[in-house]
Design a protein around this motif. Structure first.
Motif, PDB file in Angstrom:
ATOM      1  N   GLN A 311     -23.151  57.952  13.920  1.00 43.04           N
ATOM      2  CA  GLN A 311     -24.130  58.656  13.104  1.00 43.04           C
ATOM      3  C   GLN A 311     -23.489  59.783  12.313  1.00 43.04           C
ATOM      4  O   GLN A 311     -23.746  59.948  11.107  1.00 43.04           O
ATOM      5  CB  GLN A 311     -25.245  59.200  13.992  1.00 43.04           C
ATOM      6  CG  GLN A 311     -26.448  59.742  13.216  1.00 43.04           C
ATOM      7  CD  GLN A 311     -27.212  58.629  12.517  1.00 43.04           C
ATOM      8  OE1 GLN A 311     -27.757  57.739  13.164  1.00 43.04           O
ATOM      9  NE2 GLN A 311     -27.255  58.677  11.190  1.00 43.04           N
ATOM     10  N   ALA A 312     -22.635  60.560  12.961  1.00 43.22           N
ATOM     11  CA  ALA A 312     -21.986  61.681  12.271  1.00 43.22           C
ATOM     12  C   ALA A 312     -21.079  61.188  11.150  1.00 43.22           C
ATOM     13  O   ALA A 312     -21.041  61.772  10.060  1.00 43.22           O
ATOM     14  CB  ALA A 312     -21.198  62.517  13.278  1.00 43.22           C
ATOM     15  N   ASP A 315     -23.327  59.885   8.285  1.00 45.37           N
ATOM     16  CA  ASP A 315     -23.973  60.995   7.580  1.00 45.37           C
ATOM     17  C   ASP A 315     -22.986  61.711   6.664  1.00 45.37           C
ATOM     18  O   ASP A 315     -23.336  62.105   5.537  1.00 45.37           O
ATOM     19  CB  ASP A 315     -24.559  61.981   8.584  1.00 45.37           C
ATOM     20  CG  ASP A 315     -25.778  61.435   9.319  1.00 45.37           C
ATOM     21  OD1 ASP A 315     -26.329  60.412   8.874  1.00 45.37           O
ATOM     22  OD2 ASP A 315     -26.153  62.038  10.336  1.00 45.37           O
ATOM     23  N   GLN A 316     -21.756  61.889   7.125  1.00 43.21           N
ATOM     24  CA  GLN A 316     -20.751  62.573   6.312  1.00 43.21           C
ATOM     25  C   GLN A 316     -20.415  61.772   5.063  1.00 43.21           C
ATOM     26  O   GLN A 316     -20.280  62.321   3.965  1.00 43.21           O
ATOM     27  CB  GLN A 316     -19.485  62.812   7.130  1.00 43.21           C
ATOM     28  CG  GLN A 316     -18.465  63.714   6.442  1.00 43.21           C
ATOM     29  CD  GLN A 316     -18.969  65.130   6.278  1.00 43.21           C
ATOM     30  OE1 GLN A 316     -19.358  65.779   7.247  1.00 43.21           O
ATOM     31  NE2 GLN A 316     -18.981  65.628   5.041  1.00 43.21           N
ATOM     32  N   LEU A 318     -22.369  59.604   3.510  1.00 44.36           N
ATOM     33  CA  LEU A 318     -23.514  59.709   2.604  1.00 44.36           C
ATOM     34  C   LEU A 318     -23.483  61.021   1.825  1.00 44.36           C
ATOM     35  O   LEU A 318     -23.659  61.044   0.601  1.00 44.36           O
ATOM     36  CB  LEU A 318     -24.812  59.620   3.411  1.00 44.36           C
ATOM     37  CG  LEU A 318     -25.478  58.254   3.553  1.00 44.36           C
ATOM     38  CD1 LEU A 318     -26.545  58.292   4.628  1.00 44.36           C
ATOM     39  CD2 LEU A 318     -26.081  57.806   2.235  1.00 44.36           C
ATOM     40  N   SER A 319     -23.246  62.096   2.537  1.00 45.76           N
ATOM     41  CA  SER A 319     -23.236  63.415   1.903  1.00 45.76           C
ATOM     42  C   SER A 319     -22.106  63.540   0.887  1.00 45.76           C
ATOM     43  O   SER A 319     -22.289  64.065  -0.218  1.00 45.76           O
ATOM     44  CB  SER A 319     -23.117  64.485   2.987  1.00 45.76           C
ATOM     45  OG  SER A 319     -23.013  65.764   2.411  1.00 45.76           O
ATOM     46  N   ASN A 333     -31.116  58.194   1.704  1.00 44.73           N
ATOM     47  CA  ASN A 333     -30.283  59.209   2.357  1.00 44.73           C
ATOM     48  C   ASN A 333     -30.394  59.209   3.876  1.00 44.73           C
ATOM     49  O   ASN A 333     -29.947  60.141   4.531  1.00 44.73           O
ATOM     50  CB  ASN A 333     -30.593  60.605   1.804  1.00 44.73           C
ATOM     51  CG  ASN A 333     -32.024  61.043   2.098  1.00 44.73           C
ATOM     52  OD1 ASN A 333     -32.785  60.334   2.745  1.00 44.73           O
ATOM     53  ND2 ASN A 333     -32.392  62.207   1.578  1.00 44.73           N
ATOM     54  N   CYS A 334     -30.990  58.171   4.421  1.00 44.35           N
ATOM     55  CA  CYS A 334     -31.093  58.076   5.868  1.00 44.35           C
ATOM     56  C   CYS A 334     -30.565  56.723   6.337  1.00 44.35           C
ATOM     57  O   CYS A 334     -31.014  55.676   5.861  1.00 44.35           O
ATOM     58  CB  CYS A 334     -32.540  58.257   6.319  1.00 44.35           C
ATOM     59  SG  CYS A 334     -32.752  58.173   8.110  1.00 44.35           S
ATOM     60  N   GLU A 336     -29.757  54.993  10.114  1.00 41.86           N
ATOM     61  CA  GLU A 336     -29.816  55.168  11.562  1.00 41.86           C
ATOM     62  C   GLU A 336     -28.782  54.284  12.248  1.00 41.86           C
ATOM     63  O   GLU A 336     -28.689  53.095  11.956  1.00 41.86           O
ATOM     64  CB  GLU A 336     -31.208  54.816  12.096  1.00 41.86           C
ATOM     65  CG  GLU A 336     -32.261  55.851  11.783  1.00 41.86           C
ATOM     66  CD  GLU A 336     -33.571  55.556  12.486  1.00 41.86           C
ATOM     67  OE1 GLU A 336     -33.688  54.484  13.121  1.00 41.86           O
ATOM     68  OE2 GLU A 336     -34.488  56.391  12.394  1.00 41.86           O
ATOM     69  N   CYS A 337     -28.023  54.879  13.146  1.00 43.16           N
ATOM     70  CA  CYS A 337     -27.041  54.118  13.927  1.00 43.16           C
ATOM     71  C   CYS A 337     -27.611  53.864  15.313  1.00 43.16           C
ATOM     72  O   CYS A 337     -28.100  54.778  15.978  1.00 43.16           O
ATOM     73  CB  CYS A 337     -25.731  54.897  14.008  1.00 43.16           C
ATOM     74  SG  CYS A 337     -24.931  55.115  12.399  1.00 43.16           S
TER      75      CYS A 337
END
Length: 563
Positions: A311-312, A315-316, A318-319, A333-334, A336-337
């Motif tokens: 997940q981390a 998310d990184q 994507l950002s 922008n979401c 889920e893992c």
């Protein structure tokens, strides 16, 4: 995140209407598709897997193709739709005409019937009532599938014994008292609260019936199909060519592709040797991996730690990539893992719902007994399944509802396009400055090496070609192939056994990743040459992703007009 990628608006056309009508017909024929898309209103049934259901599906295709013959495209989007539908639906008819009912360890009705439950909402009592209703329909779905397997057997088409045995094992696992269905019912609750007595009773009866249906299915396979199953795994050139077109959306020269894959494998190994030297001067690939595996900072213990790291990392990415290297609108922008509820050794992506209320999800199915993971080996997999891989690919198509018809957004999937893009995305992350850590780069190269080896194995074993001299002698057999895979797939024994069986039972699919990547890279290189200084990588990616998933011939025609 950025909203720079506004939905592209265009007027609906007659061809869009035909495609959307076919999509609605598909939802009626295949309620599981509606569930996978998060589309309510199509009940809790299953596709009719019987010969009658196959015929109804074929009739829907034939009628749709006939309607398309009456229209001419009015714009480029229409041209791609027409090209794609004729190629995809025409190929479906070719497959149906073979009379073959597929059975393998990864993608046949036995798995599809079970897998749909992973995507059903569980947040309310009504949701659990829907699950109970679908559990009650598992038996009839499997009965229809059995009928088609019998019809296929009568026509002389039976899956190899290895595949039958693999599905028997899976079915018996589902049938256990502590198997998937009984565990699903036992864990049912809403916000930590127990279900009412009526819903729980219905759910338990449904789960028991579904488990019993899988036990009966396993018995059928063992007593009726297995005795008729051939021992030979290789499918031969003619059927492999058909499968290859199915997964690529183009016809490739299989002998040339095989020779290319052998050379590509050698190139990737040489690249790994160079990276190993950066991990430790003079180290072999194996020594470098041992160093990476011993590094505490690269180790994860337990499925929860794996999920949190996935997940981390996602998310990184994507950002970092949004608005810089890709247009990524806010609804995407979401990601889920998830740890999958099964233990089959696969990693996969499930699509967001049409309104993105259910986000795209990356699932990791961990084989039994595996509890330790290394980040260096898995970073590129997160990029493959997430961003800029499948999540960006599926999400863009879902988002562009004003540009693409619903069939193109939701029902058209070509493995060579999709998996080729995801493998291209892995390499792209190195190009964009990620994966520069030699450990992460080694992991990416391991994944690329695995996909190249799969092409060699897949084509070589199924066509019974000559083994390259650097890897053995004589013609390929599954046994030689297994030994070959142990040298190139640095994965657990359970995962290796699953992958080996998968390649033998799903001809052409494993090759589609690397071959698809090759064609994606060729198309980009051609555009770079023709566009010259005007070439913009971000714009190229946006243009390509806005097409949705299409066959690779169609992709080439859309992105390289005039070539």
């Amino acid at each position: 995140m950025t909203d720079a990628l506004a939905p592209v608006r265009r007027a609906r056309t007659a061809i869009d209407d035909v495609a959307d009508a076919f999509f609605l017909r598909l939802l009626g024929l295949k309620p599981e598709l509606a569930t996978s898309l998060g589309t309510p209103g199509y009940g809790s049934g299953f596709f009719d897997y019987s010969p009658a259901g196959q015929q109804a599906y074929a009739q829907a295709i034939q009628e749709t193709l006939a309607k398309l013959d009456g229209f001419n495209p009015v714009d480029d989007v229409d041209m791609v739709t027409l090209d794609t539908m004729r190629e995809r639906l025409g190929l479906e008819l070719e497959f149906l005409a073979t009379g073959i009912t597929e059975l393998n360890n990864i993608e046949c009705p036995s798995q599809l019937i079970r897998n749909v439950f992973d995507l059903m909402p569980t947040g309310s009592a009504d949701d659990w009532e829907n699950i109970a209703g679908r559990l009650e329909n598992v038996s009839s779905a499997l009965e229809g599938y059995i009928a088609s397997l019998r019809a296929s057997r009568i026509e002389g088409h039976v899956a190899a014994a290895r595949q039958v045995r693999a599905v028997v094992w899976q079915a018996r696992e589902h049938a256990k008292d502590n198997g998937y269905f009984m565990s699903l019912a036992a864990g049912a609750q809403v916000n930590g609260n127990e279900l009412d007595t009526g819903t729980r009773s219905r759910l338990e009866r449904g789960a028991s019936g579904a488990a019993a249906a899988y036990a009966g299915f396993a018995n059928f396979l063992e007593t009726e199909l297995l005795p008729a199953a051939p021992g030979k795994d290789a499918v031969g050139r003619a059927y492999y060519e058909l499968c290859s077109r199915r997964f690529l959306g183009t016809a490739v020269d299989l002998d040339e592709t095989y020779a290319w894959a052998v050379a590509e494998l050698d190139r990737l190994i040489a690249e790994q040797v160079e990276v190993a030297g950066r991990i430790k001067p003079g180290a072999t690939i194996e020594e470098a991996k041992a160093i990476l595996n011993a590094d505490p900072s690269r180790q994860l213990k337990g499925s929860a730690a794996l999920r949190d790291w996935m997940q981390a990392t996602a998310d990184q990415a994507l950002s970092d990539l949004a608005g810089v290297h890709f247009d990524i609108p806010a609804p995407m922008n979401c990601l889920e893992c998830m740890i999958a509820p099964t233990q089959e050794g696969v990693i996969y992506y499930s699509v967001p719902s049409d309104d993105f209320s259910r986000p795209g999800r990356m699932w990791w199915s961990i084989p039994p007994g595996e509890d330790e993971f290394t980040t260096w080996a898995e970073t590129s997999t997160v990029y493959h399944e997430g961003v800029p891989g499948h999540h960006l690919q599926y999400g863009t198509a879902t988002y562009q509802k004003e540009l693409l018809n619903n069939w193109r957004r939701h029902a058209c999937w070509v493995s060579g396009h999709g998996e080729g893009w995801a493998l291209y995305a892995e390499r792209l992350m190195l190009e964009l400055g990620y994966l520069t850590d030699p450990g992460d780069q080694m992991g990416m190269l391991d994944m690329q090496r695995m996909r190249a080896a799969r092409v060699v194995f897949d084509i070589g074993v199924h066509l019974e070609l000559e083994v390259p001299e650097q890897w053995g002698s004589g013609t390929w057999t599954p046994e030689k192939g297994y030994e070959f895979l142990t040298r190139h797939l640095d994965i657990s024994e359970g995962a290796l056994e699953f992958e080996f069986t998968r390649y033998l039972g799903w001809p052409g699919q494993a090759s589609s990743y690397k071959v698809g990547q090759r064609l994606w890279e060729e198309i980009r290189a051609t555009r770079e040459r023709t566009d010259g200084e005007a070439f913009n990588l971000k714009a190229f990616h946006t243009e390509a992703l806005n097409l949705g998933s299409v066959g690779l011939d169609t992709l080439r025609r859309a992105l390289l007009p005039g070539f």
